[in-house]
Design a protein around this motif. Structure first.
Motif, PDB file in Angstrom:
ATOM      1  N   UNK A 219       0.825  -1.206   0.000  1.00 41.16           N
ATOM      2  CA  UNK A 219       0.000   0.000   0.000  1.00 41.16           C
ATOM      3  C   UNK A 219       0.858   1.254   0.000  1.00 41.16           C
ATOM      4  N   UNK A 220       0.598   2.158  -0.919  1.00 42.78           N
ATOM      5  CA  UNK A 220       1.486   3.311  -1.122  1.00 42.78           C
ATOM      6  C   UNK A 220       0.683   4.601  -1.118  1.00 42.78           C
ATOM      7  N   UNK A 221       1.418   5.669  -1.054  1.00 39.31           N
ATOM      8  CA  UNK A 221       0.878   6.990  -1.349  1.00 39.31           C
ATOM      9  C   UNK A 221       1.357   7.353  -2.742  1.00 39.31           C
ATOM     10  N   UNK A 222       0.418   7.663  -3.635  1.00 39.20           N
ATOM     11  CA  UNK A 222       0.798   7.993  -5.002  1.00 39.20           C
ATOM     12  C   UNK A 222       1.738   9.194  -5.011  1.00 39.20           C
ATOM     13  N   UNK A 223       2.772   9.113  -5.822  1.00 43.85           N
ATOM     14  CA  UNK A 223       3.744  10.195  -5.995  1.00 43.85           C
ATOM     15  C   UNK A 223       4.488  10.501  -4.703  1.00 43.85           C
TER      16      UNK A 223
ATOM     17  N   UNK B   6       2.863  -9.675  -6.293  1.00 46.12           N
ATOM     18  CA  UNK B   6       2.959  -8.408  -5.549  1.00 46.12           C
ATOM     19  C   UNK B   6       1.957  -7.417  -6.136  1.00 46.12           C
ATOM     20  N   UNK B   7       1.266  -6.717  -5.260  1.00 45.64           N
ATOM     21  CA  UNK B   7       0.258  -5.735  -5.669  1.00 45.64           C
ATOM     22  C   UNK B   7       0.676  -4.362  -5.151  1.00 45.64           C
ATOM     23  N   UNK B   8       0.806  -3.394  -6.053  1.00 44.25           N
ATOM     24  CA  UNK B   8       1.136  -2.013  -5.685  1.00 44.25           C
ATOM     25  C   UNK B   8      -0.123  -1.179  -5.902  1.00 44.25           C
ATOM     26  N   UNK B   9      -0.685  -0.668  -4.813  1.00 40.25           N
ATOM     27  CA  UNK B   9      -1.939   0.072  -4.904  1.00 40.25           C
ATOM     28  C   UNK B   9      -1.980   1.133  -3.814  1.00 40.25           C
ATOM     29  N   UNK B  10      -2.970   2.015  -3.904  1.00 42.70           N
ATOM     30  CA  UNK B  10      -3.162   2.991  -2.852  1.00 42.70           C
ATOM     31  C   UNK B  10      -3.410   2.315  -1.527  1.00 42.70           C
ATOM     32  N   UNK B  11      -2.818   2.859  -0.458  1.00 44.40           N
ATOM     33  CA  UNK B  11      -2.911   2.216   0.854  1.00 44.40           C
ATOM     34  C   UNK B  11      -4.358   2.052   1.306  1.00 44.40           C
ATOM     35  N   UNK B  12      -5.230   2.916   0.875  1.00 45.23           N
ATOM     36  CA  UNK B  12      -6.641   2.839   1.270  1.00 45.23           C
ATOM     37  C   UNK B  12      -7.287   1.530   0.817  1.00 45.23           C
TER      38      UNK B  12
ATOM     39  N   UNK C  86       4.224   3.515  -8.543  1.00 46.28           N
ATOM     40  CA  UNK C  86       3.792   2.730  -9.706  1.00 46.28           C
ATOM     41  C   UNK C  86       4.877   2.700 -10.779  1.00 46.28           C
ATOM     42  N   UNK C  87       5.520   3.841 -11.006  1.00 50.73           N
ATOM     43  CA  UNK C  87       6.577   3.883 -12.022  1.00 50.73           C
ATOM     44  C   UNK C  87       7.761   3.013 -11.590  1.00 50.73           C
ATOM     45  N   UNK C  88       8.109   3.071 -10.319  1.00 50.16           N
ATOM     46  CA  UNK C  88       9.211   2.247  -9.807  1.00 50.16           C
ATOM     47  C   UNK C  88       8.871   0.768  -9.966  1.00 50.16           C
ATOM     48  N   UNK C  89       7.623   0.401  -9.706  1.00 52.86           N
ATOM     49  CA  UNK C  89       7.223  -0.996  -9.854  1.00 52.86           C
ATOM     50  C   UNK C  89       7.295  -1.440 -11.312  1.00 52.86           C
ATOM     51  N   UNK C  90       6.846  -0.570 -12.225  1.00 54.87           N
ATOM     52  CA  UNK C  90       6.922  -0.899 -13.652  1.00 54.87           C
ATOM     53  C   UNK C  90       8.366  -1.114 -14.078  1.00 54.87           C
ATOM     54  N   UNK C  91       9.239  -0.177 -13.684  1.00 54.75           N
ATOM     55  CA  UNK C  91      10.645  -0.280 -14.083  1.00 54.75           C
ATOM     56  C   UNK C  91      11.302  -1.531 -13.473  1.00 54.75           C
TER      57      UNK C  91
END
Length: 837
Positions: free
Chosen positions: A14-18, A244-250, A86-91
């Motif tokens: 769970x991440x905060x975008x940007x 692995x799932x990268x998504x908004x923490x909410x 998200x960009x880091x995960x793609x790369x």
């Protein structure tokens, strides 16, 4: 956050975008876990575009653009910066050969949602709600990391939403959610063996919030999360538990939730659809910083990019960047300033109980040490570094509408690269490349692609020069997609759009303005259509005001057409016919007007006069009393002005302006002008009408002040009239006179005051007084005229036949100055003619 109960829950990050801290943590977690696939919050239609992220020509910030195929204006962006998780995960996935997929609700549904909400609100009379139309969702949710990266609508605008970060910050005793996030995430390093700890803690916090607040006003997230769960299940069937799932923490608590496939599919049943296309487009840091529209609401993208890119000593490196910027702007900043600013930032952080200096501390230190307490240079630092003008790049292989590809080709050929930073572009239309740039920018403006904005030139005012203010905004990619319905090339699209605009134009002035734009854009196929509609409209329109508004743009079109070598014969015929109709209809239209209508009519008279001056340039040089007898267009216009100046039914402001225009053109002598002024300012004229006449004669920023300075007889008439106005009428005429004389330059007002104080007729020399006209001699003073010639030679350049040995001779042997063509310095024909006059 490695919760794998029974092997049914994947690695949820769970991440905060940007957020640069989230981005670093995602990279560390992926390195530690080594998943077989990476699922990312985003539109699945973009899966085919993921591979382009590895292209060497792809440089963030960039954005995924989705738009409805048959309605390109309905669009949405998913912006990604280098510090976006998200960009880091793609790369990471591309570098390790791991499949990456987007798992959010497809854009075909989210765009259709926006259309339905817009139509619903329009039916209720609530137009223009950007959030409902897909142009601006909850910025707070985006900043908190639980919304979609592009800020797409996920619930009705009326819903009450919570800001998870604000709640967590308040619980921790912070008044500022940004400061709390910096302290617990951005300034926290990722230690060995603890890569999943940040995600576990943040997931637990979001779970507690969702228990307390439910959906928090994010009702449509239930649908999105149902789709995500289905995609996660499909990935687990294919790759096992190494997902692995990268998504908004909410969304993390919802993805952990145990639900059935049938329940999730039931939530997705009956969703609206719209056919959508998707591609990559460049983005900017400045756009990331905006809170509305397509912005991501990141206050300091430049600062975040620095934190993400600085491997060590981020504060020292930041202060060095600031010092370099200020030195480039000629501010005295030394290495000692950098050292002291770093020390002060560290001290402020310690005093405020922060683990490391944040943007607040560094800004305070820069203000105190490098900017000497001034916010002026600090604003430059904020604009250039904290926000920044970084513009991303997208490889040529990215999908694009045909119009975009043609635009890219033209930009490369004309060496006109899009830039995020605003800049001025000076064009010389006599140069082939500059003329091509001008055509392109004018054609894009016809298509509502406002990349360039014409502005006043600081140098030459000739028609061979243009000045543009250029700035590329990411939204222009949407404008290009919208304009694609008009054609596959810029030329074809601009032509079709101009023809359609001509048919739908509401007024004659709109059509004439369009004709001018067609000439500037060089659209030879569109011009005949526009001209036919223009001729039809002009023939049917009997309103003199409309005709007077249309004539100047039409004449300007002729002038620009001549500059570009365009055949404007048909345009000249329409302009001449329009002018004749104005001449006939203007005197009756000026009768019995109130004050506001009279002021508007004066503007029409000025506009027509300027147009006639350009339209009649080819008739010859004579401008005197015989012009009317020649029957030229200027002569006929002078006749109209004489009619206006002599009719008592015409408002004073129009009569005064007519007299002034005749005087300026040399069609009326000084004696006659003084006589007419004397009649108007006689006791028999109402003071208000006399004041209006004076405003028309010497007002409107037309050099009337200098006329009074150099002709003391006219000044004396005005002075004598003003001192004789009765007291009861003076209060009524004072606002009008004040408006007239306040428009003069300060130096002109000061000179007029000195002349009035001395009294009229006291300034002139003996020679001037002997002439009978104060301030004017009976004959030309050759010696004084010769003194001007050296300056003119410097300005205009010497003629090849000029005798440079003797500048004092005013004869043709020693003072031949080229005013007919281009001089040795390359000045414009029009510039030289203007100087020569």
């Amino acid at each position: 956050m490695s919760d794998r109960d029974g092997g049914t829950v994947p690695l949820l990050l769970g991440v905060r975008h940007h957020g640069p801290g989230s981005a670093r943590a995602v990279r560390a977690a992926l390195e530690a876990a080594g998943p077989r696939t990476v699922l990312i919050e985003g539109p699945p239609e973009a899966d085919a575009l993921i591979a382009l992220a590895a292209d060497e020509d792809m440089r963030p910030p960039v954005a995924l653009l989705a738009h409805v195929v048959d309605e390109p204006g309905r669009s949405a962006f998913w912006p990604l910066a280098e510090f976006s998780p998200e960009w880091v995960a793609i790369r990471w996935a591309l570098e390790h050969g791991v499949p990456a997929r987007f798992i959010d609700l497809p854009a075909t549904h989210t765009l259709a949602w926006g259309r339905e909400e817009t139509e619903d609100k329009e039916s209720k009379g609530n137009e223009g709600d950007k959030e409902a139309s897909g142009e601006g969702a909850s910025e707070k949710r985006e900043r908190a990391g639980e919304g979609e990266p592009g800020g797409l609508p996920s619930e009705p605008a009326e819903a009450v939403r919570i800001d998870p970060l604000a709640v967590l910050a308040e619980t921790a005793g912070y008044a500022d959610a940004e400061r709390w996030w910096e302290d617990v995430i951005e300034h926290r390093g990722v230690s060995d063996g603890d890569a999943f700890a940040p995600f576990e803690v943040l997931g637990e916090a979001m779970g507690a919030l969702r228990e307390a607040y439910g959906t928090g006003g994010h009702e449509r997230d239930l649908v999105r999360e149902a789709y995500m769960r289905l995609q996660v299940r499909a990935a687990q069937r294919e790759f096992g538990d190494d997902v692995a799932v990268v998504c908004g923490a909410w969304h993390v608590p919802a993805l952990r939730q145990r639900t059935t496939v049938a329940a999730d599919r039931a939530l997705l049943k009956g969703l609206p659809k719209a056919k959508a296309d998707m591609t990559w487009v460049p983005w900017t840091h400045r756009r990331l910083s905006r809170m509305s529209g397509y912005g991501a609401g990141i206050d300091s993208p430049g600062w975040y990019g620095h934190l993400f890119g600085a491997a060590d000593r981020p504060i020292e490196r930041w202060m060095t960047k600031v010092a370099r910027l200020l030195r480039d702007e000629d501010r005295p900043v030394s290495s000692a300033h950098v050292i002291e600013a770093v020390r002060l930032a560290d001290t402020l952080a310690a005093m405020r109980g922060r683990p490391l200096p944040g943007l607040t501390e560094t800004t305070d230190a820069v203000r105190a040490v490098m900017c000497e307490g001034s916010d002026v240079p600090l604003a430059l630092v904020h604009d250039r570094l904290v926000v920044g003008d970084v513009l991303g790049e997208v490889p040529a292989a990215a999908p694009a509408v045909p119009l975009q590809r043609d635009l890219d080709r033209l930009q490369r050929r004309l060496r006109l690269k899009p830039e995020a930073q605003e800049r001025e572009l000076e064009l010389d239309l006599r140069k082939e490349n500059d003329a091509g740039r001008s055509r392109l920018l004018h054609r894009l403006r016809l298509l509502a692609i406002e990349w360039g904005e014409p502005t006043a030139s600081r140098g030459s005012t000739g028609t061979f020069r243009e000045t543009w203010r250029l700035r590329w905004e990411p939204e222009l990619a949407v404008r290009v997609a919208e304009a694609g319905v008009w054609g596959t090339t810029v030329l074809a699209a601009a032509t079709a759009k101009a023809e359609a605009d001509a048919v739908g134009a509401r007024s004659l002035a709109d059509v004439t303005g369009l004709a001018e734009r067609c000439l500037l854009a060089e659209l030879p196929d569109a011009l005949p259509v526009v001209m036919r509609i223009l001729a039809d409209r002009a023939a049917l329109d009997a309103d003199v005001g409309h005709l007077a508004q249309a004539l100047p743009a039409l004449v300007r079109s002729l002038r620009y057409g001549d500059v570009r070598g365009t055949d404007t014969e048909a345009l000249a015929e329409v302009a001449a016919g329009l002018a004749e109709r104005v001449f006939v209809g203007l005197p009756p239209a000026c009768a019995a007007l109130d004050a506001d209508a009279a002021e508007e009519m004066r503007g029409h008279v000025d506009a027509v006069h300027g147009a006639v001056g350009l339209l009649g340039e080819g008739e010859g040089e004579g401008q005197g009393e015989d012009s009317a007898s020649r029957g030229g267009i200027r002569g006929r216009w002078h006749g109209v002005l004489r009619t206006l100046s002599g009719r008592d039914t015409v408002p004073g402001v129009v009569r005064g302006r007519a007299v002034r225009l005749l005087l300026d053109d040399g069609a009326l002598g000084q004696e006659e002008a003084a006589r007419l002024m004397g009649l108007v300012l006689s006791p028999g004229t109402e003071p208000a009408d006399a004041a209006a006449w004076i405003e028309g004669f010497v007002g409107g920023g037309s050099g009337g002040g200098m006329l009074l300075v150099h002709d003391e007889r006219l000044l004396g008439l005005v002075d004598a009239w003003l001192t004789g106005v009765p007291g009861d009428a003076f209060t009524d005429v004072l606002p009008l006179l004040r408006r007239t004389f306040s428009a003069y330059e300060p130096g002109v007002r000061r000179t007029l005051g000195e002349l009035v104080r001395r009294g009229p007729g006291t300034r002139g020399s003996a020679t001037a007084t002997a002439s009978g006209i104060p301030g004017f001699a009976p004959d030309l003073d050759a010696a004084r005229a010769d003194a001007v010639l050296p300056v003119l030679r410097l300005l205009l350049g010497p003629d090849e036949t000029e005798d440079v040995d003797g500048p004092g001779d005013s004869s043709t042997n020693g003072s031949s100055i080229n005013v007919a063509g281009t001089n040795d310095n390359g000045a414009d024909d029009n510039d030289l003619v203007g100087m020569g006059r």
